[in-house]
Scaffold this motif. Structure first.
Motif, mmCIF file in Angstrom:
data_model
loop_
_atom_site.group_PDB
_atom_site.id
_atom_site.type_symbol
_atom_site.label_atom_id
_atom_site.label_comp_id
_atom_site.label_asym_id
_atom_site.label_seq_id
_atom_site.Cartn_x
_atom_site.Cartn_y
_atom_site.Cartn_z
ATOM 1 N N UNK A 667 0.815 -1.208 0.000
ATOM 2 C CA UNK A 667 0.000 0.000 0.000
ATOM 3 C C UNK A 667 0.855 1.267 0.000
ATOM 4 N N UNK A 668 2.177 1.127 -0.063
ATOM 5 C CA UNK A 668 3.065 2.289 -0.027
ATOM 6 C C UNK A 668 2.725 3.252 -1.159
ATOM 7 N N UNK A 669 2.631 4.529 -0.836
ATOM 8 C CA UNK A 669 2.365 5.557 -1.831
ATOM 9 C C UNK A 669 0.909 5.772 -2.144
ATOM 10 N N UNK A 670 0.029 4.919 -1.617
ATOM 11 C CA UNK A 670 -1.389 5.097 -1.881
ATOM 12 C C UNK A 670 -1.957 6.256 -1.060
ATOM 13 N N UNK A 671 -2.919 6.943 -1.675
ATOM 14 C CA UNK A 671 -3.614 8.009 -0.960
ATOM 15 C C UNK A 671 -4.782 7.400 -0.191
ATOM 16 N N UNK A 672 -4.437 6.673 0.856
ATOM 17 C CA UNK A 672 -5.447 5.975 1.649
ATOM 18 C C UNK A 672 -4.917 5.807 3.059
ATOM 19 N N UNK A 673 -5.793 5.320 3.942
ATOM 20 C CA UNK A 673 -5.370 5.068 5.307
ATOM 21 C C UNK A 673 -4.249 4.036 5.354
ATOM 22 N N UNK A 674 -4.337 3.030 4.496
ATOM 23 C CA UNK A 674 -3.283 2.004 4.459
ATOM 24 C C UNK A 674 -1.966 2.587 3.975
ATOM 25 N N UNK A 675 -2.048 3.573 3.082
ATOM 26 C CA UNK A 675 -0.835 4.249 2.640
ATOM 27 C C UNK A 675 -0.191 5.033 3.768
ATOM 28 N N UNK A 677 -0.472 4.311 6.946
ATOM 29 C CA UNK A 677 0.086 3.313 7.851
ATOM 30 C C UNK A 677 1.421 2.800 7.333
ATOM 31 N N UNK A 678 1.535 2.610 6.030
ATOM 32 C CA UNK A 678 2.802 2.166 5.442
ATOM 33 C C UNK A 678 3.901 3.198 5.679
ATOM 34 N N UNK A 679 3.570 4.487 5.506
ATOM 35 C CA UNK A 679 4.546 5.552 5.751
ATOM 36 C C UNK A 679 4.966 5.580 7.215
ATOM 37 N N UNK A 680 4.018 5.343 8.115
ATOM 38 C CA UNK A 680 4.316 5.345 9.548
ATOM 39 C C UNK A 680 5.300 4.235 9.895
ATOM 40 N N UNK A 681 5.088 3.067 9.302
ATOM 41 C CA UNK A 681 5.979 1.952 9.566
ATOM 42 C C UNK A 681 7.386 2.257 9.057
ATOM 43 N N UNK A 682 7.480 2.871 7.885
ATOM 44 C CA UNK A 682 8.790 3.238 7.350
ATOM 45 C C UNK A 682 9.466 4.274 8.230
ATOM 46 N N UNK A 683 8.688 5.236 8.733
ATOM 47 C CA UNK A 683 9.236 6.282 9.583
ATOM 48 C C UNK A 683 9.795 5.702 10.876
ATOM 49 N N UNK A 684 9.116 4.691 11.431
ATOM 50 C CA UNK A 684 9.554 4.074 12.682
ATOM 51 C C UNK A 684 10.708 3.103 12.466
ATOM 52 N N UNK A 685 11.071 2.857 11.244
ATOM 53 C CA UNK A 685 12.213 1.974 10.962
ATOM 54 C C UNK A 685 12.040 0.572 11.508
#
Length: 776
Positions: A667-675, A677-685
């Protein structure tokens, strides 16, 4: 409800309003003082009754006439209050003017924090149930018999918590706790009151932005003075939210009904099974227009006067929506005959008190309202008193006028009788200066006592300040001053107040802490009996028997620089010569109990006092317990309680289902809640985790978890991620993220509560026992 208003000019209605504004009616808006007599005046053919300088209205027509008249007097090209307040509008203006108005609004807003012993609110021993104050501790209320809302409640057999938007039901058996059921609501629901097997939850819910696409009709010949740019006008809210939970089934707490009222939640009180709720409703968005520049001001003011002339009663008063048994009903919160206006104009918002019979559940509310605002809420067993900062049109005052106004600042006080099916307006009055918090008010033997400090809360001339205690009697609908004593804390401000019977204790501070004792036995002649100067200050005062008072605050240098948490035991057996017989301090620390009285626990059976302490230097965010010997006059630290990660358990271990990291990669890059969440996971490493929690499940060992409900998730997204329950996002706890905030005694166990854990501790040794995760 926010409505878009037609702007067709009708000269007749403007003329009527102009006529009303120009007449000498003696209405409360003319600033006349209260007389204690009843007078009936006529405005535009409508009768308005003035009682003790307070207007009451026999019909909605007369109330609407009053509001239109006041509005016409005060509206201008920038709305009300010369643009410094317009009831939430951003309006139609060019960018520079908008930024200026926003800055003025920020300057005008003031949020007076409600800062703050353990009192028995109910005795239930006769039928075999446990007794509060003997078998278990309850909420640390200001007054006996008046229960205050909090985010934890107990009856000795169960502990109910409301943390991080989740209500949790915990069974208690000795030092064992079992989570039975929970329900995720939302973060706006913050505190509760308990009536039998019903929990009533309170908070303020903020809605979404509302956009107005066409503020001015395109064919309006006079519309070229304003910009046609579409921009967000206001939030569709806020609203007071009251939720009734049925907790008769411990495993399945269920929402029975919900009441929403336009406005901000202030506070609530429970007397028996009757609940009184105080709320503040701001002026509605009337759809004012704003000019692009000075050339458009005359036309904008003309439009805005017409908007006021066309208002209906629903544009001024708050409405409610009740959802119960699958049905939704709505209506006007307060009957017009139960709406009152102070003699001195206090704005276009309304301060209301509504009543709930907790034993019958939520119903269409009965309420009383005053056209004013409110901040600090105090209640005795039969009255609720609410203080509010004096209303001023700051936008039209010059700098020298503002300084003079701050120095002559007054606080208005409005009272309501409570305990009946519908609250009734009681009386209004004012006192010089400003109030600190709810403890600045006290009712005793029919006399209202008020502690205040000269000047406004944000005044610039505090070196000239002085503090007072003023006594009032109720004369019809007016607070009549009986007596006053001052000369306390010259050049200082009140930092703590406590009234105990006919004695008052007042702490002021700037560099040192004068602790004053005040004799109120003769309300007409209050007298300062004693004064004690020590370093630091107390922000909270708690009586420990007839001869001692405990102060919780900060130590400070001789120059007034605070250094850390301080607990002081005052001996007041000789009121003329109070002494500090014992002190406890810790550098670089503070306690929430300094401003939140509910965070403090006093358990006299064990001479035990407990308060949360946070210390960044020592990385301690727990609670400190003291043994207080009143006979010897000593404070002894008995031990400390902390919520440490369970080292025997795996970091991040949870009873929820942890969602694999790779589930979000697609879902990375999607304009959605799942997108997101994907960004949050990447940010938290990879340091955090998302987890799917069923009812009664939550938390993770050594992690700080919050419900992921700040952006609604669609059913399609939930299906795509395989989420069935409540979604939580957890990350490793940092310093101070999950401090202990409350402590409760049940039997031989001291229970400590943080935002995510309820832990058992031995009442004598303070050794930590088992814990359960709570709070979703």
């Amino acid at each position: 409800m926010f409505t878009k208003r037609t702007l067709a000019l009708t000269g007749l209605s403007l003329a009527l309003l102009a006529s009303a504004c120009g007449s000498d009616t003696g209405s409360p808006s003319n600033g006349s003082s209260s007389t204690g007599e009843t007078e009936t005046v006529v405005i535009n053919g409508n009768e308005i009754e003035l009682t003790s300088g307070l207007a009451t209205f026999g019909s909605c027509d007369s109330l609407l006439t009053h509001l239109r008249t006041e509005g016409a007097e005060r509206v201008g090209p920038w709305g009300f209050n010369s643009g410094s307040y317009w009831g939430g509008d951003v309006g139609i203006m060019e960018e520079e003017a908008m930024e200026e108005a926003e800055a003025m609004e920020d300057d005008a807003s003031f949020d007076s924090a409600d800062a703050g012993g353990n009192t028995v609110t109910e005795t239930q021993g006769s039928d075999g149930r446990l007794t509060e104050g003997e078998d278990y501790s309850g909420t640390n209320n200001q007054e006996d018999g008046v229960d205050e809302p909090d985010y934890v409640k107990t009856d000795g057999t169960r502990i109910l918590t409301m943390t991080r938007g989740t209500f949790t039901y915990v069974d208690i058996d000795g030092d064992a706790a079992t989570v039975r059921g929970s329900i995720n609501l939302n973060h706006s629901t913050q505190e509760m009151l308990l009536v039998g097997d019903s929990a009533y939850l309170f908070g303020t819910n903020y809605g979404e932005e509302v956009y107005y696409e066409e503020d001015i009709a395109a064919d309006d010949a006079e519309a070229d003075f304003a910009s046609d740019t579409s921009m967000p006008r206001s939030f569709n809210g806020p609203s007071v939210t009251i939720i009734e939970l049925d907790i008769s089934s411990a495993d399945s707490p269920t929402v029975v009904s919900t009441l929403n009222v336009e406005g901000h939640y202030l506070s609530a009180r429970k007397i028996g099974s009757n609940i009184s709720v105080a709320l503040q409703s701001d002026q509605h968005d009337l759809g004012f227009v704003f000019p692009q520049g000075s050339k458009g001001e005359e036309t904008a003011e003309k439009f805005n006067k017409e908007i006021v002339a066309e208002t209906e009663i629903s544009d001024w008063l708050p409405s409610y929506t009740l959802t119960a048994d699958g049905d939704t009903t709505s209506g006007q919160l307060t009957d017009c005959a139960n709406v009152h206006a102070p003699a001195e104009f206090s704005g276009f918002g309304s301060l209301s008190v509504l009543s709930i019979d907790g034993s019958n559940g939520l119903e269409a509310p009965g309420a009383a309202s005053v056209l004013a605002s409110g901040q600090n809420v105090y209640a005795s067993t039969n009255s609720m008193w609410i203080s509010t900062n004096q209303w001023y049109d700051w936008g039209i005052l010059e700098d020298d006028e503002r300084a003079a106004t701050e120095n002559s600042y007054t606080t208005q006080i409005h009272g309501f009788s409570i305990g009946e099916s519908t609250p009734e307006y009681l009386a209004s009055g004012s006192v010089r200066g400003h109030l600190l918090n709810q403890f600045s008010l006290s009712e005793y033997d029919g006399v209202l006592r008020v502690a205040s400090t000269d000047g406004s809360p944000w005044g610039r001339e505090q070196n000239q300040s002085e503090s007072f205690v003023t006594t009032f009697a109720i004369d019809e609908n007016e607070l009549t001053q009986l007596g006053q004593v001052g000369e306390m804390g010259k050049g200082e401000q009140i930092f703590a107040v406590r009234f105990v019977g006919d004695i008052g204790y007042v702490v002021t501070f700037r560099q040192t802490d004068p602790f004053y004792t005040v004799d109120l036995s003769d309300p007409a002649n209050p007298e300062v009996l004693g004064e004690l100067k020590i370093t630091g200050f107390s922000g909270q005062l708690h009586p420990l028997g007839p001869d001692h008072v405990l102060g919780i605050g900060q130590e400070a240098t001789d120059e007034g620089r605070t250094t850390g948490a301080k607990v002081t035991l005052f001996d007041v057996s000789d009121l003329a010569n109070p002494t500090d017989v014992a002190n406890w301090t810790v550098d670089n620390s503070w306690s929430d109990a300094q401003w939140d009285h509910k965070a403090f626990l006093w358990w006299p059976q064990e001479n035990l006092a407990v308060l949360p302490v946070q210390n960044w230097q020592e990385q301690f965010f727990g609670a400190v317990a003291f043994r207080i010997d009143l006979d010897e006059g000593t404070i002894t630290e008995a031990g400390r309680v902390a919520h440490e990660p369970d080292e025997s358990d795996t970091l991040g271990n949870t009873n929820c289902e942890v969602l694999p990291d790779d589930i979000f990669e697609q879902f990375a890059g999607q304009d959605s809640e799942l997108g997101v969440m994907s960004e949050e996971m990447q940010f938290m490493g990879g340091e955090g985790q998302f987890q799917d929690c069923a009812r009664g499940e939550s938390g993770a060992n050594g992690y700080y978890c919050e419900p992921w409900d700040w952006i609604p998730m669609t059913d399609a997204d939930r299906d795509a991620a395989g989420i069935d329950g409540t979604l939580e996002f957890c990350w490793p706890e940092g310093p101070g993220q999950d401090p202990i905030v409350r402590t409760i005694v049940i039997g031989d166990t001291l229970w400590s509560l943080s935002w995510s854990r309820l832990q058992a501790n031995d009442l004598v040794t303070l050794d930590a026992g088992d814990f359960v995760s709570i709070g979703g």
